[in-house]
Design a protein around this motif. Structure first.
Motif, PDB file in Angstrom:
ATOM      1  N   PHE A 108      44.877  33.443  38.474  1.00 13.71           N
ATOM      2  CA  PHE A 108      43.902  34.453  38.331  1.00 13.71           C
ATOM      3  C   PHE A 108      42.530  34.581  39.331  1.00 13.71           C
ATOM      4  CE2 PHE A 108      45.811  33.524  34.167  1.00 13.71           C
ATOM      5  CZ  PHE A 108      45.801  34.709  33.635  1.00 13.71           C
ATOM      6  N   ALA A 109      42.600  33.418  40.432  1.00 14.03           N
ATOM      7  CA  ALA A 109      41.450  33.438  41.095  1.00 14.03           C
ATOM      8  C   ALA A 109      41.313  34.523  42.168  1.00 14.03           C
ATOM      9  CB  ALA A 109      41.205  32.150  41.917  1.00 14.03           C
ATOM     10  N   LYS A 110      40.167  35.061  42.604  1.00 16.98           N
ATOM     11  CA  LYS A 110      39.817  36.030  43.387  1.00 16.98           C
ATOM     12  C   LYS A 110      40.664  35.630  44.919  1.00 16.98           C
ATOM     13  CE  LYS A 110      35.903  38.801  41.456  1.00 16.98           C
ATOM     14  NZ  LYS A 110      34.547  39.031  41.906  1.00 16.98           N
TER      15      LYS A 110
ATOM     16  N   GLN B 160      51.126  39.235  36.858  1.00 16.81           N
ATOM     17  CA  GLN B 160      50.933  39.312  37.951  1.00 16.81           C
ATOM     18  C   GLN B 160      49.742  39.652  38.456  1.00 16.81           C
ATOM     19  OE1 GLN B 160      54.417  40.396  40.474  1.00 16.81           O
ATOM     20  NE2 GLN B 160      53.137  41.661  41.629  1.00 16.81           N
ATOM     21  N   TYR B 161      49.028  39.096  39.306  1.00 12.79           N
ATOM     22  CA  TYR B 161      47.541  39.264  39.788  1.00 12.79           C
ATOM     23  C   TYR B 161      47.739  40.517  40.758  1.00 12.79           C
ATOM     24  CZ  TYR B 161      43.245  39.149  42.530  1.00 12.79           C
ATOM     25  OH  TYR B 161      42.146  39.215  43.184  1.00 12.79           O
ATOM     26  N   PRO B 162      46.938  41.722  40.667  1.00 13.15           N
ATOM     27  CA  PRO B 162      45.744  41.527  39.653  1.00 13.15           C
ATOM     28  C   PRO B 162      45.968  42.518  38.487  1.00 13.15           C
ATOM     29  CG  PRO B 162      45.491  43.190  41.392  1.00 13.15           C
ATOM     30  CD  PRO B 162      46.753  43.040  41.701  1.00 13.15           C
TER      31      PRO B 162
ATOM     32  N   LEU C 235      38.961  40.053  33.887  1.00 16.76           N
ATOM     33  CA  LEU C 235      39.542  39.030  34.798  1.00 16.76           C
ATOM     34  C   LEU C 235      39.626  39.827  35.939  1.00 16.76           C
ATOM     35  CD1 LEU C 235      41.935  36.852  32.882  1.00 16.76           C
ATOM     36  CD2 LEU C 235      39.776  36.061  33.913  1.00 16.76           C
ATOM     37  N   PRO C 236      39.876  39.157  37.059  1.00 18.94           N
ATOM     38  CA  PRO C 236      39.635  37.842  37.455  1.00 18.94           C
ATOM     39  C   PRO C 236      38.261  37.592  37.362  1.00 18.94           C
ATOM     40  CG  PRO C 236      40.223  38.936  39.486  1.00 18.94           C
ATOM     41  CD  PRO C 236      40.349  40.119  38.457  1.00 18.94           C
TER      42      PRO C 236
END
Length: 244
Positions: free
Chosen positions: A41-43, A78-80, A126-127
């Motif tokens: 989740f982090a940028k 799956q990000y983002p 989020l994120p």
């Protein structure tokens, strides 16, 4: 006597350090559990894994209808901007998916009726920055319960409580959680409880990867004939109803 005195002195000196080591140990276990999810989740992150899939089985819940006993839910993320959730609801299997700006649900007719009967909810965005997510373990008071074997896997068992100030602001003073953590840091089981209500979920599958196959986010051939396209408001409405 001198030996006894020295032993007592050594015990007194080492006691605070032993306590500190035990404190660090249980928070480290919680950190190993949360870190792979935080990285997704982090940028910004050094981890190559920006996706995960999991399957969870509902073991018990207060006032659980018999039809839901042992039911399972599947989540792919799956990000983002990709998410797929498959859960049992109202005697059917509901699939909700976001693939970038494409939002859909199955079975369309039943989902459409469900949305017309419920109100729109809101979801947190989020994120968020990784530095803030990395502080997640510090939001909890952690108690070491011991160890237990689940599905032939050794697990550490931790009780989690929100820090008092946070629990007060969220009006969650009476909530508590217990989590079973495998030696590799993966979750095995989690339960939540408050006075008069509880729920327990067993994790059957948890896997992290850099990305998931493109077909993950598309309807199957069986689903294609009854897909409901959603706008963002209805997507959030349905998502809020499925996960609350």
């Amino acid at each position: 006597m001198k030996i006894i005195h020295l032993a007592l002195l050594a015990a007194l000196i080492s006691a605070p350090f032993a306590h500190a080591e035990e404190e660090e140990n249980r928070y480290n276990v919680l950190g190993r559990l949360l870190r792979p999810f935080i990285s997704v989740f982090a940028k910004d992150t050094k981890s190559p894994n920006r996706a995960f899939t999991l399957t969870a089985k509902l073991e018990e819940m207060t006032d659980l209808p018999p039809a839901f006993a042992g039911s399972t839910a599947d989540l792919a993320l799956q990000y983002p901007d990709k998410l797929k959730l498959h859960v049992p609801l109202l005697g059917d299997e509901i699939t909700l998916c976001r693939n970038g700006q494409e939002l859909w649900a199955y079975p369309g007719a039943k989902v459409d009726a469900l949305l017309k009967e419920s109100s729109v909810g809101k979801k947190a965005s989020l994120p968020v920055p990784e530095k803030e997510l990395a502080l997640a373990p510090a939001l909890f008071q952690v108690k070491n319960v011991g160890a237990e074997t689940l599905d032939d896997a050794h697990c550490r068992v931790l009780d989690l409580y929100l820090m008092p100030e946070l629990a007060h602001s969220l009006k969650a003073q009476n909530w508590a959680a217990r989590v079973w953590v495998r030696d590799d840091g993966a979750p095995a089981r989690i339960s939540f409880a408050k006075p008069g209500w509880q729920i327990a979920v067993r994790f059957q599958h948890v896997e992290f990867s850099p990305k998931l196959p493109p077909e993950t986010w598309q309807p199957t051939a069986e689903q294609a004939g009854d897909v409901l396209k959603l706008d963002p408001a209805r997507y959030l409405q349905l998502l809020g109803g499925l996960v609350k």
